[in-house]
Design an enzyme around this catalytic site. Structure first.
Site, mmCIF file in Angstrom:
data_model
loop_
_atom_site.group_PDB
_atom_site.id
_atom_site.type_symbol
_atom_site.label_atom_id
_atom_site.label_comp_id
_atom_site.label_asym_id
_atom_site.label_seq_id
_atom_site.Cartn_x
_atom_site.Cartn_y
_atom_site.Cartn_z
ATOM 1 N N LYS A 39 0.637 -1.107 0.015
ATOM 2 C CA LYS A 39 0.013 0.065 0.015
ATOM 3 C C LYS A 39 0.866 1.483 -0.067
ATOM 4 O O LYS A 39 0.550 2.138 -0.707
ATOM 5 C CB LYS A 39 -0.901 0.078 1.217
ATOM 6 C CG LYS A 39 -1.881 1.338 1.138
ATOM 7 C CD LYS A 39 -1.588 2.335 1.979
ATOM 8 C CE LYS A 39 -1.428 2.212 3.434
ATOM 9 N NZ LYS A 39 -0.989 3.230 4.277
ATOM 10 N N ASP B 159 -6.081 1.444 1.196
ATOM 11 C CA ASP B 159 -6.052 1.478 2.601
ATOM 12 C C ASP B 159 -7.344 1.061 3.283
ATOM 13 O O ASP B 159 -8.447 0.473 2.302
ATOM 14 C CB ASP B 159 -5.808 2.769 3.235
ATOM 15 C CG ASP B 159 -6.903 3.916 2.711
ATOM 16 O OD1 ASP B 159 -7.952 3.288 2.193
ATOM 17 O OD2 ASP B 159 -6.973 4.828 3.295
#
Length: 213
Positions: A121, A139
């Site tokens: 991420k 996220d």
């Protein structure tokens, strides 16, 4: 409603109503962005922005941070979540950045993930935000909102969500699209109490039209 139709309508709405969508983290260069994103894991952007001015002043470059001890960095980050781990990661990241990358934050996501504290991420955030690459960071907001509004069909993992979003969203829009979903999840499609009545994409939202609201 077919899934691509839902994507098209939602993308059209965001493109018209939120043409500019950016990270809420404060930073002055790519190194500072990387530091801020590492600190933001399981922590609010607001909290990170409170501590980074002093942190950036004390450690303005990878070389300066690499020469510091985790204990020294900890004094500046102790109010974030998991401060001990993050302090160690920041120093380790700065050392590798200095020793292996000449102090320059790489744009390649595979290279980024070699840095301590940088997962998929975070690497995608740097690629998308700093280098405007066709990457989709997932996220908690993106993961939740995508499932709720019907962009994904009960995806079980962030990676699964990422793959579906990348398949349906035009590549050039990916850097801004992830901000659309983050900001929508943060301020409108909130986890506990989504504000459906003031949501511009409710006509195409799977959750809203299911009657569960």
């Amino acid at each position: 409603m077919k899934i691509q139709e839902r994507y098209d309508k939602i993308i059209e709405w965001f493109s018209s109503n939120m043409p500019v969508a950016e990270t809420e983290l404060h930073y002055g260069n790519t190194f500072q962005l990387l530091v801020a994103v590492i600190l933001s894991a399981q922590c609010t952007d607001k909290r990170v922005n409170m501590i980074t001015p002093a942190l950036f002043e004390a450690f303005p470059t990878p070389e300066v941070m690499a020469a510091a001890s985790p204990e020294a960095v900890l004094e500046y980050v102790k109010s974030v979540s998991y401060p001990n781990n993050k302090a160690r990661h920041l120093v380790g990241m700065a050392k590798m950045l200095t020793e292996e990358f000449g102090g320059v934050v790489p744009s390649d996501t595979d290279l980024l993930q070699k840095l301590p504290g940088v997962g998929r991420k975070t690497a995608n955030v740097i690629a998308a935000v700093a280098y405007n690459k066709e990457a989709m960071p997932v996220d908690t907001h993106v993961f939740r909102v995508s499932n709720r509004i019907g962009l994904t069909n009960n995806s079980k993992t962030p990676l699964e969500t990422e793959k579906v979003l990348v398949r349906h969203i035009p590549g050039p829009l990916l850097p801004v699209a992830h901000h659309w979903l983050i900001l929508h999840g943060r301020y409108v499609c909130r986890a506990r109490k989504p504000d459906c009545l003031n949501c511009g994409i409710s006509p195409w939202c799977k959750y809203y039209n299911s009657g569960k609201k």
